[in-house]
Design an enzyme around this catalytic site. Structure first.
Site, short mmCIF file in Angstrom:
data_model
loop_
_atom_site.label_atom_id
_atom_site.label_comp_id
_atom_site.label_asym_id
_atom_site.label_seq_id
_atom_site.Cartn_x
_atom_site.Cartn_y
_atom_site.Cartn_z
N HIS A 1 48.24 42.06 44.52
CA HIS A 1 48.34 42.76 43.23
C HIS A 1 49.17 44.03 43.27
O HIS A 1 49.69 44.45 42.25
CB HIS A 1 46.95 43.05 42.68
CG HIS A 1 46.28 41.85 42.07
ND1 HIS A 1 45.98 40.72 42.80
CD2 HIS A 1 45.88 41.59 40.80
CE1 HIS A 1 45.42 39.83 42.01
NE2 HIS A 1 45.34 40.33 40.79
N HIS B 1 51.78 44.18 40.41
CA HIS B 1 51.80 45.16 39.33
C HIS B 1 53.16 45.84 39.22
O HIS B 1 53.63 46.12 38.12
CB HIS B 1 50.67 46.18 39.49
CG HIS B 1 49.33 45.59 39.20
ND1 HIS B 1 48.15 46.06 39.73
CD2 HIS B 1 48.98 44.54 38.44
CE1 HIS B 1 47.14 45.32 39.30
NE2 HIS B 1 47.62 44.39 38.52
N HIS C 1 51.23 37.00 34.92
CA HIS C 1 50.40 37.70 35.91
C HIS C 1 50.15 36.84 37.16
O HIS C 1 50.37 37.28 38.29
CB HIS C 1 49.08 38.13 35.27
CG HIS C 1 48.14 38.80 36.22
ND1 HIS C 1 48.35 40.07 36.70
CD2 HIS C 1 47.00 38.35 36.81
CE1 HIS C 1 47.37 40.38 37.54
NE2 HIS C 1 46.54 39.35 37.62
N GLU D 1 45.98 32.46 41.38
CA GLU D 1 44.71 33.16 41.68
C GLU D 1 43.81 32.29 42.55
O GLU D 1 43.05 32.80 43.37
CB GLU D 1 43.97 33.53 40.38
CG GLU D 1 44.75 34.45 39.43
CD GLU D 1 44.67 35.94 39.81
OE1 GLU D 1 44.08 36.27 40.86
OE2 GLU D 1 45.21 36.76 39.04
N ARG E 1 26.97 50.05 20.65
CA ARG E 1 26.69 50.51 22.02
C ARG E 1 26.39 49.37 22.99
O ARG E 1 25.74 49.56 24.02
CB ARG E 1 25.54 51.52 22.06
CG ARG E 1 25.84 52.77 21.28
CD ARG E 1 24.98 53.92 21.76
NE ARG E 1 25.31 55.11 21.00
CZ ARG E 1 24.74 55.44 19.86
NH1 ARG E 1 23.79 54.68 19.36
NH2 ARG E 1 25.11 56.53 19.23
N LYS F 1 34.76 42.88 34.33
CA LYS F 1 35.81 43.85 33.97
C LYS F 1 36.34 43.46 32.60
O LYS F 1 36.81 42.34 32.41
CB LYS F 1 36.95 43.81 34.98
CG LYS F 1 36.68 44.57 36.25
CD LYS F 1 37.96 44.66 37.06
CE LYS F 1 37.74 45.32 38.39
NZ LYS F 1 38.95 45.33 39.21
N LYS G 1 34.37 34.79 44.16
CA LYS G 1 34.40 36.00 43.33
C LYS G 1 32.98 36.53 43.12
O LYS G 1 32.73 37.74 43.22
CB LYS G 1 35.08 35.75 41.98
CG LYS G 1 35.09 37.02 41.14
CD LYS G 1 36.28 37.19 40.25
CE LYS G 1 36.26 38.58 39.60
NZ LYS G 1 37.29 38.77 38.62
N ARG H 1 35.38 44.83 46.67
CA ARG H 1 35.93 44.13 45.52
C ARG H 1 37.45 44.24 45.48
O ARG H 1 38.13 43.40 44.91
CB ARG H 1 35.30 44.65 44.22
CG ARG H 1 35.72 43.83 43.00
CD ARG H 1 34.86 44.07 41.77
NE ARG H 1 35.42 43.31 40.66
CZ ARG H 1 34.83 43.08 39.51
NH1 ARG H 1 33.61 43.53 39.30
NH2 ARG H 1 35.42 42.39 38.55
N GLU I 1 33.76 48.02 42.27
CA GLU I 1 34.94 48.21 43.10
C GLU I 1 34.98 49.55 43.84
O GLU I 1 35.94 50.30 43.75
CB GLU I 1 36.23 48.02 42.26
CG GLU I 1 37.42 47.70 43.14
CD GLU I 1 38.63 47.21 42.35
OE1 GLU I 1 38.45 46.33 41.49
OE2 GLU I 1 39.72 47.71 42.60
N ASN J 1 42.25 42.04 45.01
CA ASN J 1 43.58 42.49 44.59
C ASN J 1 44.67 42.09 45.58
O ASN J 1 45.77 42.63 45.54
CB ASN J 1 43.59 44.02 44.42
CG ASN J 1 42.66 44.45 43.32
OD1 ASN J 1 42.50 43.74 42.33
ND2 ASN J 1 42.00 45.57 43.50
#
Ligand SMILES: NC(=O)c1ccc[n+]([C@@H]2O[C@H](COP(=O)([O-])OP(=O)(O)OC[C@H]3O[C@@H](n4cnc5c(N)ncnc54)[C@H](O)[C@@H]3O)[C@@H](O)[C@H]2O)c1
Length: 370
Positions: free
Chosen positions: A249, A253, A267, A186, A122, A144, A228, A242, A238, A246
């Site tokens: 992105h 994507h 990426h 990035e 957990r 993330k 960041k 946040r 987000e 992106n």
């Protein structure tokens, strides 16, 4: 040359340490967090071959033992089978609730290792030791974590903040030029989304940074992490700001999906092309000047990066299909496409108010040069 950036998240706050030769200090930095002098390290085979001995001796110099599991390198590792193997290995190694898991690698290992730590017993604490430029400036910070599903990228995961991030800028020296430049995509993104001075600094210093100048690398990683950290501190999960991270992105994507998440497009390469397209779209919508997209593309090209759709090898689907792929992105809210657009370099904002026709025409023109 060492820098520290604090990610300010109340009881989940942590430091990101940035600088050369930090692996040698890993033991000294991690030991105060341990209740027994032993850590479990998840890594990939490439990083293990190049740098695991240095990490082992850095830990041993402070009396910390390590046990390690090296998974295959590459995006395919961010999947249930490897995740299961990692979690079962951690259990077999008797990693307890108060122990620390170390994720030592690029974004793939950071995401998988962080997620394994999030669910093991957990939730156990973990330390990120990011080894790719992309992981140092982006994926290791912000909590993330997760893996890919057959249905799409990053669809399974959890927010789980690391307890410490050690970004050793010396290890960037062994990255392939392609992986380095993908990470640079990035870095550029941060300048474009919120700091015009940083973008200008990159225009001047990008070549030295790429050639290996350590002081410049430390400065670029530090500024990126600072940006960041500020955004994550404002909006950890987000709900708003946040999403600025992106930038590029939504296009990226769709392009990653269109190229099957394969070696045709990394990426960070997709992010760079996506940023160029986002600025083109912003200019066409009259939000920023016509010069801005040209300036973005000029810098990416000067760095030898993929900039246009024609730089992606192989065939791409048509503009309609690419827009449909965008609509499958997990960041779509109530069926509305969300874009990060810009009022100028360093002035990005989030909007759902983008006419489909405008996106189509940008893509049609971009595809026409292929
Ligand atoms: N969690 C987040 O916030 C976040 C943000 C951005 C990207 N990501 C994820 O990050 C992943 C991409 O990260 P990546 O580009 O680091 O991929 P990666 O982990 O696959 O690393 C790229 C390649 O570089 C190699 N490598 C790493 N460090 C090296 C070193 N020092 N020397 C030589 N080779 C080295 C790896 O073995 C791999 O082959 C994607 O899965 C993406 O979804 C996550």
């Amino acid at each position: 040359m060492h820098q520290t950036v604090n990610v300010d998240l109340a009881e989940r706050s942590y430091d990101v340490e940035i600088g050369p030769d930090l692996l040698a200090q890993a033991g000294v930095r991690i030991k105060p967090m341990l209740h027994r002098p032993r850590v479990a390290v998840l890594t990939d085979e490439t990083v293990a071959g190049l740098h695991l001995d240095a990490l082992r001796s850095g830990l041993a110099s402070a009396g910390v033992e390590m046990t390690a599991l090296a998974l295959p390198a590459g995006e395919a590792t961010k999947s249930w089978p490897h995740f299961e193997r990692a979690v079962e290995w951690l259990l077999a190694e008797k990693i307890e609730r108060r122990d620390i898991v170390v994720a030592f690698g690029g974004g793939v290992i950071g995401d998988l290792g962080g997620f394994a730590a999030a669910v093991l017993r957990r939730g156990v604490r973990f330390v990120q030791i990011p080894t790719s430029l992309l992981a140092q400036v982006d994926s290791s910070v912000g909590g993330k974590t997760g893996i890919n599903a057959p249905q799409g990228k990053n669809l399974i995961g959890a927010f789980h903040q690391p307890s410490l991030v050690l970004a050793d800028t010396s290890v960037l020296g062994t990255l392939t030029a392609r992986d380095f430049l993908a990470g640079y995509g990035e870095v550029v993104k941060y300048g474009l989304l919120g700091d015009a001075d940083f973008f200008e600094w990159l225009e001047r210093n990008g070549p030295a940074l790429s050639a290996g100048d350590m002081a410049t690398r430390v400065q670029a990683v530090t500024r990126s992490v600072q940006m960041k950290a500020d955004i994550v501190a404002r909006d950890e999960t987000e709900q708003g700001d946040r999403a600025l991270l992106n930038l590029g992105h939504t296009f990226c994507h769709a392009l990653e999906a269109a190229t099957g998440y394969s070696d045709r497009l990394l990426h960070g390469e997709g992010v760079a092309i996506g940023c160029a397209l986002a600025f083109e779209l912003s200019a066409r919508l009259g939000l920023c000047s016509q010069e801005d997209p040209s300036r973005v593309r000029a810098h990416l090209k000067a760095m030898g990066m993929k900039t246009d759709l024609s730089d992606i090898p192989g065939d791409l689907p048509g503009a309609e299909d690419l827009v449909d792929l965008m609509a499958q992105d997990k960041k779509v809210v109530d069926g509305q496409l969300r874009f990060i657009l810009a009022r100028g370099i360093g002035q990005a904002f989030v909007t759902s108010d983008v006419p489909r026709d405008a996106v189509l025409s940008v893509l049609q023109d971009a595809l026409a040069t292929c």
